[in-house]
Design a protein around this motif. Structure first.
Motif, PDB file in Angstrom:
ATOM      1  N   UNK A  50     -22.498 -14.164   4.531  1.00  0.00           N
ATOM      2  CA  UNK A  50     -22.535 -12.827   3.928  1.00  0.00           C
ATOM      3  C   UNK A  50     -22.455 -12.913   2.409  1.00  0.00           C
ATOM      4  N   UNK A  51     -21.667 -13.849   1.914  1.00  0.00           N
ATOM      5  CA  UNK A  51     -21.575 -14.035   0.456  1.00  0.00           C
ATOM      6  C   UNK A  51     -22.907 -14.547  -0.077  1.00  0.00           C
ATOM      7  N   UNK A  52     -23.489 -15.545   0.628  1.00  0.00           N
ATOM      8  CA  UNK A  52     -24.771 -16.116   0.187  1.00  0.00           C
ATOM      9  C   UNK A  52     -25.874 -15.068   0.226  1.00  0.00           C
ATOM     10  N   UNK A  53     -25.769 -14.128   1.176  1.00  0.00           N
ATOM     11  CA  UNK A  53     -26.797 -13.089   1.321  1.00  0.00           C
ATOM     12  C   UNK A  53     -26.553 -11.899   0.389  1.00  0.00           C
ATOM     13  N   UNK A  54     -25.567 -12.001  -0.467  1.00  0.00           N
ATOM     14  CA  UNK A  54     -25.176 -10.932  -1.410  1.00  0.00           C
ATOM     15  C   UNK A  54     -24.704  -9.675  -0.693  1.00  0.00           C
ATOM     16  N   UNK A  55     -24.283  -9.812   0.549  1.00  0.00           N
ATOM     17  CA  UNK A  55     -23.772  -8.640   1.277  1.00  0.00           C
ATOM     18  C   UNK A  55     -22.294  -8.406   0.965  1.00  0.00           C
ATOM     19  N   UNK A  63     -22.492 -17.708  -6.973  1.00  0.00           N
ATOM     20  CA  UNK A  63     -23.560 -17.888  -5.983  1.00  0.00           C
ATOM     21  C   UNK A  63     -24.845 -18.010  -6.797  1.00  0.00           C
ATOM     22  N   UNK A  64     -25.296 -19.226  -6.981  1.00  0.00           N
ATOM     23  CA  UNK A  64     -26.438 -19.468  -7.864  1.00  0.00           C
ATOM     24  C   UNK A  64     -27.714 -19.615  -7.052  1.00  0.00           C
ATOM     25  N   UNK A  65     -28.704 -18.810  -7.394  1.00  0.00           N
ATOM     26  CA  UNK A  65     -30.019 -18.945  -6.779  1.00  0.00           C
ATOM     27  C   UNK A  65     -30.970 -19.376  -7.888  1.00  0.00           C
ATOM     28  N   UNK A  70     -25.791 -14.682  -8.639  1.00  0.00           N
ATOM     29  CA  UNK A  70     -26.018 -13.407  -7.937  1.00  0.00           C
ATOM     30  C   UNK A  70     -24.765 -12.534  -7.905  1.00  0.00           C
ATOM     31  N   UNK A  71     -23.615 -13.131  -8.224  1.00  0.00           N
ATOM     32  CA  UNK A  71     -22.346 -12.391  -8.100  1.00  0.00           C
ATOM     33  C   UNK A  71     -22.297 -11.219  -9.081  1.00  0.00           C
ATOM     34  N   UNK A  72     -22.885 -11.393 -10.241  1.00  0.00           N
ATOM     35  CA  UNK A  72     -22.792 -10.330 -11.252  1.00  0.00           C
ATOM     36  C   UNK A  72     -23.835  -9.249 -11.102  1.00  0.00           C
ATOM     37  N   UNK A  78     -29.148  -6.731  -6.151  1.00  0.00           N
ATOM     38  CA  UNK A  78     -28.847  -7.531  -4.958  1.00  0.00           C
ATOM     39  C   UNK A  78     -29.818  -7.184  -3.824  1.00  0.00           C
ATOM     40  N   UNK A  79     -30.116  -5.874  -3.694  1.00  0.00           N
ATOM     41  CA  UNK A  79     -31.074  -5.439  -2.662  1.00  0.00           C
ATOM     42  C   UNK A  79     -32.430  -6.107  -2.898  1.00  0.00           C
ATOM     43  N   UNK A  80     -32.844  -6.143  -4.171  1.00  0.00           N
ATOM     44  CA  UNK A  80     -34.140  -6.748  -4.512  1.00  0.00           C
ATOM     45  C   UNK A  80     -34.143  -8.251  -4.194  1.00  0.00           C
ATOM     46  N   UNK A  81     -33.022  -8.911  -4.470  1.00  0.00           N
ATOM     47  CA  UNK A  81     -32.926 -10.347  -4.169  1.00  0.00           C
ATOM     48  C   UNK A  81     -33.067 -10.580  -2.668  1.00  0.00           C
ATOM     49  N   UNK A  82     -32.395  -9.761  -1.878  1.00  0.00           N
ATOM     50  CA  UNK A  82     -32.480  -9.914  -0.414  1.00  0.00           C
ATOM     51  C   UNK A  82     -33.909  -9.656   0.071  1.00  0.00           C
ATOM     52  N   UNK A  83     -34.580  -8.720  -0.583  1.00  0.00           N
ATOM     53  CA  UNK A  83     -35.937  -8.360  -0.162  1.00  0.00           C
ATOM     54  C   UNK A  83     -36.946  -9.468  -0.520  1.00  0.00           C
ATOM     55  N   UNK A  84     -36.801 -10.022  -1.724  1.00  0.00           N
ATOM     56  CA  UNK A  84     -37.856 -10.900  -2.236  1.00  0.00           C
ATOM     57  C   UNK A  84     -37.530 -12.389  -2.164  1.00  0.00           C
ATOM     58  N   UNK A  85     -36.249 -12.742  -2.177  1.00  0.00           N
ATOM     59  CA  UNK A  85     -35.947 -14.167  -2.380  1.00  0.00           C
ATOM     60  C   UNK A  85     -35.095 -14.790  -1.269  1.00  0.00           C
ATOM     61  N   UNK A  86     -34.507 -13.967  -0.446  1.00  0.00           N
ATOM     62  CA  UNK A  86     -33.659 -14.499   0.627  1.00  0.00           C
ATOM     63  C   UNK A  86     -34.139 -13.937   1.965  1.00  0.00           C
ATOM     64  N   UNK A  87     -34.372 -14.819   2.910  1.00  0.00           N
ATOM     65  CA  UNK A  87     -34.683 -14.367   4.262  1.00  0.00           C
ATOM     66  C   UNK A  87     -33.426 -14.471   5.110  1.00  0.00           C
ATOM     67  N   UNK A  88     -33.211 -13.460   5.963  1.00  0.00           N
ATOM     68  CA  UNK A  88     -31.999 -13.477   6.799  1.00  0.00           C
ATOM     69  C   UNK A  88     -32.402 -13.445   8.271  1.00  0.00           C
ATOM     70  N   UNK A  89     -31.821 -14.367   9.040  1.00  0.00           N
ATOM     71  CA  UNK A  89     -32.011 -14.359  10.496  1.00  0.00           C
ATOM     72  C   UNK A  89     -30.645 -14.071  11.110  1.00  0.00           C
TER      73      UNK A  89
END
Lengths: 226, 353
Positions: A50-55, A63-65, A70-72, A78-89
């Protein structure tokens, strides 16, 4: 792109005090590598994801991508990062009941404002890649548990993320289907150069991992891959 | 509206049920609007169609409002108003309710008594003549050239003209010389119909003991209109409020039910704005379909009803209430959308805590 969690601490309110879920955890996920995070129930594995996913925003740490912390970031970023750069299963195949397998993927492109035609073609390619090209028009209730999980994996890859976060992907599957999902994750990680972080409680899965991190009582320890 | 449109197709039963509720409420509101306007027209058309922009009433007592029933303007006041600078025309009008007869047939009419030179009636009326509204002529079974008795006075039907009515009775235009006894002086008027140029109405009212209002403002001085219209408008307002509440309740339950899916979408990168737009779009489609169908049904029923009851079918009674229902429905739905903002995407992970 890489994802590094540096010295991350996360606590939750617990009565008058606070419960430490992650205690100065450090984890590195590199492109083309599958990092497995193991540990017993309640050890902090899902909190780490959850931390890695910025949730969740950790109490401290980074949390460096690809070098960006991403913490700041604010909620929109954060929503944009989840949409474009992180995939969640997700652990259970969290699919939208009204959408077909193909639409589960194209909705991701719609979120990103992408044209439907190009998105449709890419979504079909992805469904083919996870072996579900023939089931593109089926809704979740018309798919088996393993098929649903494959759709979730394909959805996680739809916006071509650099990091794939996977939460207990086989927990709802029998061993045969679970093994197929792990093979798929392993293959996609290598083929697409993904930095994949997979949380699991099943040590049999560690054979598929390049790196293994064990979490016990919120503390992380690196283990040698099986 | 990517997810919204697919939800509408997928959850057909639920949305069909809600769409039916919206359709039925629209049907009720539009029928009530048409009936309200129809009844209102029967009450006021003779006044609104007067060739005047203001009406002068006798000033009521301090705790009373102007009233067509109570207003009496003596001859002297009429003459004084004729002398007020900046008033283009002053037409005395005495009105009241009476009975009209023709042979064995009778009907209630509103008599509008005017000077023989008055321009207020649709056709000039002279002493010994009456100009009947179409409904009155039909009720009495007479045509131009026929004879009727209005308030005990036998008159020749000079013309059948117009469809005006007052207080639910068709109008009979008569000469002031033939007006029935009403208990007031024969030369007193009920109101003065005036066309105002540059006149200082407030000064004239203060000096002459009158109260001048626009024709539109004078309608509440018709006792039956203000009470009837008020009741019907209250019912209409309550129906609109109920529809907003019902739609709001539906979308609140719907949003609660789909909270897990909202959490998934948020977790994979949907912004709250995207989800709100999606949900509002869904509500808009539902409302548009429901109100469209309801308004079409009501227009069809209204067209049939108009042949037997007073009913006005037009944009103001069909499109306006339907549009109002859409707007209020969206307001009701919007109230439920606050929940979208509060759904935590973390719940999509489930086992995070």
């Amino acid at each position: 792109m890489t994802m590094h969690l540096n010295d991350v601490t996360l606590t939750y309110p617990d009565g008058d005090g606070r419960l430490t879920a992650l205690d100065h955890v450090t984890l590195h996920a590199e492109p083309g590598e599958l990092t497995a995070v193991v540990g017993p129930s309640g050890s902090g594995k899902s909190s780490l994801l959850a931390v890695a996913a910025t949730l969740i925003t950790p109490d401290s740490g980074q949390v460096l991508l690809d070098g960006t912390d991403l913490v700041g970031l604010n909620r929109k970023q954060r929503t944009r990062v989840r949409r474009d750069r992180i995939g969640i299963v997700f652990q259970s195949a969290n699919l939208l009941a009204s959408l077909t397998a193909l639409e589960q993927l194209t909705v991701m492109a719609h979120l990103a404002g992408e044209a439907p035609t190009a998105a449709g073609e890419r979504a079909l390619e992805l469904l083919d890649a996870v072996g579900l090209g023939a089931q593109a028009g089926r809704r979740p209730h018309q798919l088996s548990g393993g098929q649903r999980q494959r759709v979730t994996i394909a959805r996680g890859l739809m916006n071509e993320p650099s990091v794939l976060l996977v939460d207990e992907p086989t927990s709802a599957l029998d061993s045969e289907r679970g093994a197929a999902i792990l093979d798929l994750l392993r293959r996609l990680t290598t083929e697409r150069g993904l930095a994949t972080v997979m949380v699991t409680h099943d040590r049999d899965h560690l054979a598929h991992a390049d790196r293994v991190v064990e979490i016990v009582d919120g503390r992380a320890h690196a283990l040698a891959p099986a | 509206m990517f997810v919204a449109l697919r939800d509408l197709k997928f959850a057909k039963g639920r949305f069909a049920l809600m769409g039916t509720v919206v359709t039925l409420i629209t049907l009720l509101v539009v029928l009530l609007s048409g009936l309200t306007a129809g009844l209102g027209r029967e009450n006021i058309s003779a006044i609104t169609d007067l060739d005047a922009d203001h009406l002068v009433f006798a000033a009521p007592a301090a705790d009373q409002d102007i009233s067509f029933s109570d207003s009496v303007i003596p001859a002297q006041t009429q003459a004084d108003w004729a002398d007020v600078a900046g008033v283009a025309a002053v037409e005395p009008l005495a009105l009241g309710m009476t009975r009209a007869e023709s042979g064995a047939r009778t009907t209630g009419v509103a008599f509008f008594a005017v000077d023989e030179a008055s321009a207020l009636p649709p056709v000039a009326v002279r002493s010994g003549e009456v100009v009947l509204a179409e409904q009155a002529a039909e009720d009495l079974g007479v045509a131009a050239g026929g004879t009727v008795t209005v308030g005990g006075v036998e008159l020749e039907v000079a013309a059948v003209a117009g469809s005006d009515s007052y207080s639910h009775a068709p109008v009979a235009w008569i000469s002031d010389a033939d007006r029935p006894m009403t208990g007031t002086a024969p030369d007193a008027a009920t109101v003065l119909a005036i066309r105002v140029g540059t006149a200082d109405l407030a000064a004239a009212d203060a000096a002459l003991g009158t109260e001048t209002v626009t024709v539109a403002d004078s309608l509440n001085a018709i006792g039956s209109y203000s009470s009837e219209n008020g009741s019907l408008q209250l019912m209409r307002g309550l129906l609109l409020a109920i529809s907003a509440l019902v739609i709001g309740a539906f979308f609140t339950v719907w949003t609660v039910q789909r909270s897990p899916e909202i959490a998934i979408l948020k977790a994979v990168g949907a912004s709250t704005g995207y989800l709100v737009r999606d949900a509002v779009g869904q509500a808009f489609v539902l409302l548009l379909f429901g109100t469209g169908l309801g308004a079409a049904l009501a227009a069809g029923l209204g067209a049939v009803a108009a042949t037997v009851v007073p009913f006005v079918l037009g944009p103001a009674t069909v499109l306006l209430p339907a549009a109002l229902l859409v707007v209020l429905g969206l307001v009701g739905a919007a109230a439920s959308l606050r929940r979208i903002a509060t759904v935590d995407p973390l719940t999509a992970l489930g086992a995070a805590r």
